[in-house]
Every structure is written in C-alpha cells, then in structure tokens.
Scaffold this active site. Structure first.
Site, PDB file in Angstrom:
ATOM      1  N   SER A  20       0.342  -0.650  -0.423  1.00  0.00           N
ATOM      2  CA  SER A  20      -0.231   0.265  -0.243  1.00  0.00           C
ATOM      3  C   SER A  20       0.882   1.500  -0.413  1.00  0.00           C
ATOM      4  CB  SER A  20      -0.574   0.017   1.398  1.00  0.00           C
ATOM      5  OG  SER A  20      -0.122   0.078   1.853  1.00  0.00           O
ATOM      6  N   ASN A 107      -2.759  -1.279  14.199  1.00  0.00           N
ATOM      7  CA  ASN A 107      -3.893  -1.365  13.595  1.00  0.00           C
ATOM      8  C   ASN A 107      -4.341   0.393  14.622  1.00  0.00           C
ATOM      9  OD1 ASN A 107      -3.665  -3.008  12.403  1.00  0.00           O
ATOM     10  ND2 ASN A 107      -5.036  -4.431  14.414  1.00  0.00           N
ATOM     11  N   THR A 152     -39.545  27.081 -12.254  1.00  0.00           N
ATOM     12  CA  THR A 152     -39.388  26.045 -11.389  1.00  0.00           C
ATOM     13  C   THR A 152     -39.620  24.924 -12.836  1.00  0.00           C
ATOM     14  OG1 THR A 152     -42.101  26.056 -11.590  1.00  0.00           O
ATOM     15  CG2 THR A 152     -40.483  26.922  -9.191  1.00  0.00           C
ATOM     16  N   SER A 274     -12.709  25.074 -29.765  1.00  0.00           N
ATOM     17  CA  SER A 274     -12.531  24.261 -29.967  1.00  0.00           C
ATOM     18  C   SER A 274     -12.115  24.032 -31.536  1.00  0.00           C
ATOM     19  CB  SER A 274     -14.460  23.652 -31.262  1.00  0.00           C
ATOM     20  OG  SER A 274     -14.942  22.927 -32.306  1.00  0.00           O
ATOM     21  N   LYS A 280     -16.552  28.378 -31.065  1.00  0.00           N
ATOM     22  CA  LYS A 280     -17.178  28.205 -29.784  1.00  0.00           C
ATOM     23  C   LYS A 280     -16.479  29.269 -29.143  1.00  0.00           C
ATOM     24  CE  LYS A 280     -18.541  23.600 -29.804  1.00  0.00           C
ATOM     25  NZ  LYS A 280     -19.934  23.508 -29.350  1.00  0.00           N
ATOM     26  N   ASN A 282     -16.377  26.684 -24.974  1.00  0.00           N
ATOM     27  CA  ASN A 282     -16.900  26.076 -24.532  1.00  0.00           C
ATOM     28  C   ASN A 282     -16.768  25.911 -22.717  1.00  0.00           C
ATOM     29  OD1 ASN A 282     -18.105  24.905 -26.643  1.00  0.00           O
ATOM     30  ND2 ASN A 282     -16.335  23.420 -26.854  1.00  0.00           N
ATOM     31  N   TYR A 314     -10.142  -4.923  13.065  1.00  0.00           N
ATOM     32  CA  TYR A 314      -9.733  -4.334  11.950  1.00  0.00           C
ATOM     33  C   TYR A 314      -9.627  -5.888  11.168  1.00  0.00           C
ATOM     34  CZ  TYR A 314      -5.182  -3.773   8.294  1.00  0.00           C
ATOM     35  OH  TYR A 314      -4.968  -2.834   7.741  1.00  0.00           O
ATOM     36  N   GLN A 319      -7.755  -1.354   4.584  1.00  0.00           N
ATOM     37  CA  GLN A 319      -6.523  -0.620   3.669  1.00  0.00           C
ATOM     38  C   GLN A 319      -6.986  -0.097   2.979  1.00  0.00           C
ATOM     39  OE1 GLN A 319      -2.304  -2.446   3.722  1.00  0.00           O
ATOM     40  NE2 GLN A 319      -3.073  -2.947   1.703  1.00  0.00           N
ATOM     41  N   LYS A 322      -8.195   4.019   2.006  1.00  0.00           N
ATOM     42  CA  LYS A 322      -7.512   5.712   1.637  1.00  0.00           C
ATOM     43  C   LYS A 322      -7.720   6.060   0.271  1.00  0.00           C
ATOM     44  CE  LYS A 322      -3.882   3.640   5.196  1.00  0.00           C
ATOM     45  NZ  LYS A 322      -5.145   2.156   5.168  1.00  0.00           N
TER      46      LYS A 322
HETATM   47  N1  ARG Z   1      -1.254  -0.898   5.112  1.00  0.00           N
HETATM   48  C1  ARG Z   1      -2.200  -1.240   6.311  1.00  0.00           C
HETATM   49  C2  ARG Z   1      -3.639  -0.390   6.536  1.00  0.00           C
HETATM   50  O1  ARG Z   1      -3.904   0.775   5.371  1.00  0.00           O
HETATM   51  C3  ARG Z   1      -1.893  -1.338   8.103  1.00  0.00           C
HETATM   52  C4  ARG Z   1      -2.416  -1.894   9.041  1.00  0.00           C
HETATM   53  C5  ARG Z   1      -1.853  -2.855   8.673  1.00  0.00           C
HETATM   54  N2  ARG Z   1      -2.586  -4.003  10.442  1.00  0.00           N
HETATM   55  C6  ARG Z   1      -2.796  -5.563   9.947  1.00  0.00           C
HETATM   56  N3  ARG Z   1      -2.974  -6.123  11.145  1.00  0.00           N
HETATM   57  N4  ARG Z   1      -1.970  -5.731   9.361  1.00  0.00           N
HETATM   58  O2  ARG Z   1      -4.848  -0.655   6.778  1.00  0.00           O
END
Ligand code: ARG
Length: 455
Positions: A20, A107, A152, A274, A280, A282, A314, A319, A322
C-alpha cells in the site's frame, strides 16, 4: 518484520496485493507526527529511557528531513508507510528504533494517521467552502437588483434577482461547511494506544498523546478505535452532498452560457475553444465540476461497501479505505477551487436576463395577487381570471404588461389602470419583501448576515 514466525519470503503476488506504500505514503507526515507523540509519551511514562527517546526523535527528524528533500526511500518490500518509516529508522539509529513500537500496533497507528489526514482534509475543505461563499457574496452584492427569471421545472416561474439566486448557493454551501465541521468534531478522538485491538499492558498515557496530537480526548473503546472508519464515511458523505451542490451550480452555468439563454459570460480563463468549430466557447470547467459529483459518490459507495459486514475489529479490507478517500478529496478540492474561480469570473448579461425575467407571463402571480388584494377575490378565483388573461394575451401575441385594460376588464370589470404597476418584473421582485424573499432589501439583508457570520 515478522521473520521470527516466518521462514519463507512472500509470493510476488502476495506482495502485489498487499502493498500500500504507493498510496499510503500520503500519510507520511501524520505517521511521523504520531510517532513523535508516542515516543514522548513512552518516555514520560517511564516505558522507555530518555536516551532512547532522544535517539528515536533524532531519527524521526532525520526521516522528516529526507522526506522533505525527496530522498526518503519508499520501498515496496516494506509494504506500507508505517513499516517503511520503521525500517528506515532502524537503518538510521539501529536496534533502539525497535522500542518505538512498544504499546502500539499498526492497527491503532493507521487509524490515527488516517484520522489525522481526514481531519486536515476537512479543515482544508471547510476553508475552501468559505472562500467560495465569499466569492458568491461579492457577486450577489453586485447583483442584488439584477433581474432574472426564477424557474421551476426549468420553466420561467417568477422574476427573481441574480443576487438572490446566488445566495441560494451560499445557504447550500453553508450547510456543507457545517456538515464538515460536525463530522470533524465527532472524529476528533485519538485512537492511539488502543494498540492491536485490546489496549496495552504498559502504563501508557492516552490523554497525553491525544492532547499532543490536538484531539479532544482519546477514544473510549479499544475495539472500536481500530475498527472504526466512520470519520472517513461521514466526510465522504458530506463531500458528496457538497459535490452535488457544486454540480447543480455548474449545470446552471452551462445552461446560462448557451447562446439560447445567453445569461452569463465566462472569460477565456475558464472556457476552451474547439479544434474544428471556430465560433465555440465551451464551459469545460463547469462541465468537469458537474462530473466530479460522480467521483465523490463513487468514493462514498466504495468505502461503504468495503466496510459493510466487516466483523470486529481490524480486517485488511480496511487498507482499501484510503484510495477512495484521497481521490474524493482531491476531486472536491479541485472542484471547489475551480468553482470559486468561475464565480469570480462570471459576468451576467443584465439586459438579456431582465428581458427574460419579464417574458413568459412571469408576473401572472402578481396579477392574481393584485385581484386578491385590491378586489378582495378568493385566490382560486383570481388564479382562474389570471389564467384566462394569459390565454388571451397569448392569442393576441402580447405579454401581460401590454394587454389592454379593456381585455382585462372583459374578464373582471373592476380591474383598474393601477394593475399595471405590479406587472413589471421590477415591481414583482420589489414586492417580495417577506423574510428570505427576493426583494433587493431582503437579499442585501441576507448578504449582510452572512458577511457578519463569516467575519
Ligand atoms: N497498511 C495497513 C492499512 O492500511 C496498516 C495496518 C495493518 N495492520 C495489520 N494488522 N495488518 O490498513
């Protein structure tokens, strides 16, 4: 990191699906800040020595400098931002680095980092919303008397002012700002110290780290601390609603800019030409702002589905929280900035808008209201007579203000010359003095109230 238990390397596919760092490197600043606070707390509570803390703080500072200089080695083999920092710390200060992870787990670490990132994003977005509101207030102030048709069903309904119309968006974005502020106040609890999920046997001081990291308090349940992503979901929900508002304003700009409407002009700064049609101009920026609502809703949906049905606490699924969140805020921040630019740039064609405001029998309600006020007719009867007047005007190819008095008197003999005073769009707008109405005085009062509120 877990070589004690494992003897084989992960499969290449394991690494590919697990890694990640490509996206969670955006949490680098939060990760370092959290680690600094954690190390200081560990020392304060006597869990680690002052000398060890000093070495760790120095190493973290060096890592911060590397990140700033762009020389920090982000490496896939260390999976995520937390382990990249930890691995680098070991390279820089040796085995003492291993003490930093006492009473902490990835975590609670990722829950903390991500929460701080979202908190910052809410603050940035809130400030951007205020900037957009200020741009709208400025335009609205310039056009508190500029007539335009109110719609309306996208059919001309009653005359309003352009300032009044823009102030409707100031209200919407005000609610958006308050939703972000509200989400922020709920998320402002520190999960650090929940450790893996059950809390820590070390004498840690969660109040202390919470305070250092500008949280109101620590979270109260260790399981919830590592399992919760409400803060991201709430922010994405607030962001989605805000993006919906942006898309509505963007859509109006697109409509207003068509030659058929011709209500507003945007400068070359916010339009494109354009490659084939030389005439044009736009409204690409408005169209793209309109489209961003799709990204926001997709992000909210994406994270909702990731979280749905996850058992305590968790799971690695999380993960995947994000990417949609980063993407959503990137899109929203760009859309807010572009919209703020367009609002400052936009120039209404007051003449065309005033002409449109008076067209399409837009003052028919004013005629009906006059019949009620001056002749004491029940509104339903007045509505019926006015409908007949509109029909007659349509047959004669005229508009309401040009309909001869004899025609009106044929429908209701007691109608007098005075009726024409209420049939212009100016008079219509000026008469709507009820609180929150479109009369210029009311619009100015709302502008004043908002300016005072925003300070
Ligand atoms: N990269 C993980 C995430 O974004 C971090 C937490 C990992 N925790 C674990 N128990 N593997 O969630």
């Amino acid at each position: 990191m877990w070589g004690g238990r494992f003897s084989d390397k992960p499969d290449a596919l394991m690494q590919a699906i697990n890694v990640s760092i490509g996206f969670d490197r955006r949490l680098a600043a939060q990760d370092l800040e959290g680690s600094r606070a954690h190390a200081a707390m560990l020392r304060d509570t006597g869990v680690i020595s002052a000398a060890d803390e000093a070495a760790i703080q120095q190493g973290l500072a060096d890592i911060g400098a590397e990140m700033e200089a762009g020389t920090f080695p982000f490496r896939d083999e260390f999976e995520d931002i937390h382990m990249n920092v930890e691995a680098r710390l070991r390279e820089l200060i040796g085995p003492v680095s291993g003490r930093l992870h006492t009473a902490r787990s990835r975590n609670d670490q990722v829950a903390l980092d991500f929460r701080m990132w979202v908190r910052d994003a809410c603050d940035r977005t809130g400030a951007q919303i205020v900037a957009l509101q200020r741009a709208l207030l400025t335009k609205a102030g310039e056009h508190a008397e500029t007539l335009m048709p109110g719609f309306t069903h996208l059919q001309p309904a009653q005359p309003v002012t352009f300032g009044h119309h823009l102030m409707a968006y100031v209200e919407m974005f005000g609610r958006d700002a308050s939703r972000f502020a509200d989400a922020r106040s709920r998320m402002n609890e520190s999960p650090l110290g929940a450790a893996a999920l059950a809390g820590s046997p070390f004498p840690i001081d969660r109040q202390m780290t919470a305070k250092t990291l500008r949280f109101d308090r620590p979270t109260a349940n260790s399981l919830d601390s590592v399992a919760d992503r409400d803060f991201a979901l709430e922010s994405l929900a607030a962001g989605t609603i805000c993006a919906i508002h942006l898309s509505r304003l963007a859509e109006e700009i697109v409509i207003w800019m068509t030659p058929q409407f011709g209500f507003v002009k945007l400068s070359d700064a916010f339009t494109t030409g354009s490659s084939i049609m030389p005439q044009k101009k736009n409204p690409d920026a408005a169209e793209l702002v309109r489209a961003k609502a799709g990204r926001l809703l997709a992000s909210f949906t994406q994270l909702s589905v990731v979280m749905k049905g996850l058992p305590m606490t968790y799971s690695k699924d999380m993960q995947e929280d994000k990417v949609p969140t980063f993407e959503a805020f990137d899109a929203l921040e760009l859309a807010l900035a572009a919209m703020t630019g367009m609002i400052a740039d936009i120039e209404p064609d007051a003449k065309r808008m005033a002409a449109a405001a008076g067209a399409g029998f837009s003052t028919a309600t004013d005629l009906a209201d006059w019949l009620v006020r001056e002749l004491g007719l029940p509104f339903r009867d007045a509505h019926h007579i006015t409908g007949a007047a509109v029909k007659r005007a349509e047959t004669l190819g005229s508009d309401l203000p040009d309909l001869p008095l004899s025609e009106l008197q044929a429908l209701e003999p007691r109608v007098t010359e005075g009726v024409y005073e209420v049939l212009t769009p100016q008079a219509s707008v000026a008469s709507r003095r009820s609180y929150g109405g479109t009369a210029p005085d009311q619009v100015r009062a709302q502008i004043k109230r908002w300016k005072e509120y925003l300070g």
